[in-house]
Design a protein around this motif. Structure first.
Motif, PDB file in Angstrom:
ATOM      1  N   PHE A  35      49.846 113.305 -90.530  1.00  0.00           N
ATOM      2  CA  PHE A  35      48.721 114.183 -90.229  1.00  0.00           C
ATOM      3  C   PHE A  35      47.984 113.713 -88.975  1.00  0.00           C
ATOM      4  N   VAL A  36      47.681 112.431 -88.906  1.00  0.00           N
ATOM      5  CA  VAL A  36      46.946 111.880 -87.759  1.00  0.00           C
ATOM      6  C   VAL A  36      47.733 112.074 -86.467  1.00  0.00           C
ATOM      7  N   LEU A  37      49.017 111.754 -86.497  1.00  0.00           N
ATOM      8  CA  LEU A  37      49.835 111.911 -85.286  1.00  0.00           C
ATOM      9  C   LEU A  37      50.023 113.381 -84.919  1.00  0.00           C
ATOM     10  N   SER A  38      50.105 114.229 -85.917  1.00  0.00           N
ATOM     11  CA  SER A  38      50.232 115.664 -85.666  1.00  0.00           C
ATOM     12  C   SER A  38      48.972 116.201 -84.991  1.00  0.00           C
ATOM     13  N   LYS A  39      47.814 115.844 -85.517  1.00  0.00           N
ATOM     14  CA  LYS A  39      46.536 116.300 -84.941  1.00  0.00           C
ATOM     15  C   LYS A  39      46.372 115.813 -83.504  1.00  0.00           C
ATOM     16  N   ALA A  40      46.888 114.616 -83.226  1.00  0.00           N
ATOM     17  CA  ALA A  40      46.782 114.046 -81.879  1.00  0.00           C
ATOM     18  C   ALA A  40      47.857 114.580 -80.939  1.00  0.00           C
ATOM     19  N   GLY A  41      48.801 115.368 -81.484  1.00  0.00           N
ATOM     20  CA  GLY A  41      49.862 115.941 -80.655  1.00  0.00           C
ATOM     21  C   GLY A  41      50.957 114.955 -80.281  1.00  0.00           C
ATOM     22  N   HIS A  42      51.154 113.923 -81.104  1.00  0.00           N
ATOM     23  CA  HIS A  42      52.117 112.873 -80.767  1.00  0.00           C
ATOM     24  C   HIS A  42      53.467 112.977 -81.470  1.00  0.00           C
ATOM     25  N   LEU A  43      53.610 113.864 -82.437  1.00  0.00           N
ATOM     26  CA  LEU A  43      54.877 113.929 -83.178  1.00  0.00           C
ATOM     27  C   LEU A  43      56.060 114.239 -82.268  1.00  0.00           C
ATOM     28  N   GLU A  44      55.906 115.232 -81.436  1.00  0.00           N
ATOM     29  CA  GLU A  44      57.010 115.618 -80.542  1.00  0.00           C
ATOM     30  C   GLU A  44      57.322 114.500 -79.550  1.00  0.00           C
TER      31      GLU A  44
END
Length: 78
Positions: A35-44
């Protein structure tokens, strides 16, 4: 003890260690970390960097449950 040590090592360092271990076929993350990485836009970015799929442990249902719990906690604290 493992739990305590896990949180002392930064998340991105743990991801790098796993991704570069030679054992990784994907990058499984706890719903909170996902969730945290997704919100920060880091997953991709992470997925592209290591050429591995980033997955939420427990899948979409676990992620939904995590978000629901956080929303409930937020409502209770207000």
């Amino acid at each position: 003890m493992v739990n305590v040590l896990m949180w002392q090592v930064p998340l991105l360092e743990r991801i790098a260690r796993w991704a570069e271990s030679g054992k990784a076929k994907s990058i499984p993350l706890h719903p909170r970390d996902y969730f945290v990485l997704s919100k920060a836009g880091h997953l991709e970015t992470i997925s592209e960097k290591y050429d591995l799929e980033v997955k939420c442990l427990g899948g979409e249902e676990a992620l939904k449950e995590f978000v629901k719990e956080k929303m409930d906690e937020s409502k209770m604290s207000n």
